[in-house]
Scaffold this motif. Structure first.
Motif, PDB file in Angstrom:
ATOM      1  N   UNK A   5       2.860  -7.353  40.851  1.00 23.88           N
ATOM      2  CA  UNK A   5       4.275  -7.253  40.499  1.00 23.88           C
ATOM      3  C   UNK A   5       5.058  -6.836  41.732  1.00 23.88           C
ATOM      4  N   UNK A   6       6.172  -7.510  41.980  1.00 22.93           N
ATOM      5  CA  UNK A   6       7.050  -7.107  43.078  1.00 22.93           C
ATOM      6  C   UNK A   6       8.134  -6.199  42.506  1.00 22.93           C
ATOM      7  N   UNK A   7       8.196  -4.973  43.002  1.00 23.45           N
ATOM      8  CA  UNK A   7       9.207  -4.032  42.518  1.00 23.45           C
ATOM      9  C   UNK A   7      10.525  -4.308  43.235  1.00 23.45           C
ATOM     10  N   UNK A   8      10.458  -4.378  44.553  1.00 22.15           N
ATOM     11  CA  UNK A   8      11.624  -4.826  45.310  1.00 22.15           C
ATOM     12  C   UNK A   8      11.159  -5.350  46.653  1.00 22.15           C
ATOM     13  N   UNK A   9      11.980  -6.174  47.262  1.00 18.34           N
ATOM     14  CA  UNK A   9      11.683  -6.686  48.592  1.00 18.34           C
ATOM     15  C   UNK A   9      13.002  -6.927  49.298  1.00 18.34           C
ATOM     16  N   UNK A  10      13.283  -6.077  50.267  1.00 19.17           N
ATOM     17  CA  UNK A  10      14.525  -6.236  51.030  1.00 19.17           C
ATOM     18  C   UNK A  10      14.278  -7.150  52.230  1.00 19.17           C
ATOM     19  N   UNK A  11      13.125  -7.001  52.853  1.00 17.97           N
ATOM     20  CA  UNK A  11      12.660  -7.883  53.917  1.00 17.97           C
ATOM     21  C   UNK A  11      11.170  -7.604  54.078  1.00 17.97           C
TER      22      UNK A  11
END
Length: 77
Positions: A5-11
């Motif tokens: 699961x991706x929680x967040x990805x800014x870069x």
């Protein structure tokens, strides 16, 4: 089977992912400040407790939508 699961990805230097590996929940946090940190949890309640401590709502007073998205992503694990 591992479920990611991706929680967040800014870069590629600022992201958080969670993998469910059987009984274990493995969280990887990559930041340009701290490098990579890995946490292993035995249960979803333990993961949620960590998430609520790591992302206190008070820090998102001006950006409550971002806080809701992050916590919703954790609940989706």
């Amino acid at each position: 089977m591992i479920k990611k699961h991706e929680i967040y990805k800014k870069d590629k230097w600022n992201m958080m992912t969670v993998e469910v590996q059987g009984r274990y929940i493995v969280l990887r946090e990559i930041s340009d400040q701290w490098g990579e940190e890995t946490h292993t949890f035995m249960s979803r309640p333990a993961l949620m407790q960590w998430a609520n401590n790591r992302f206190p709502k008070e820090e998102f007073v001006d950006n409550e939508d971002e806080w809701r998205e992050i916590i919703a992503a954790f609940k989706g694990v």
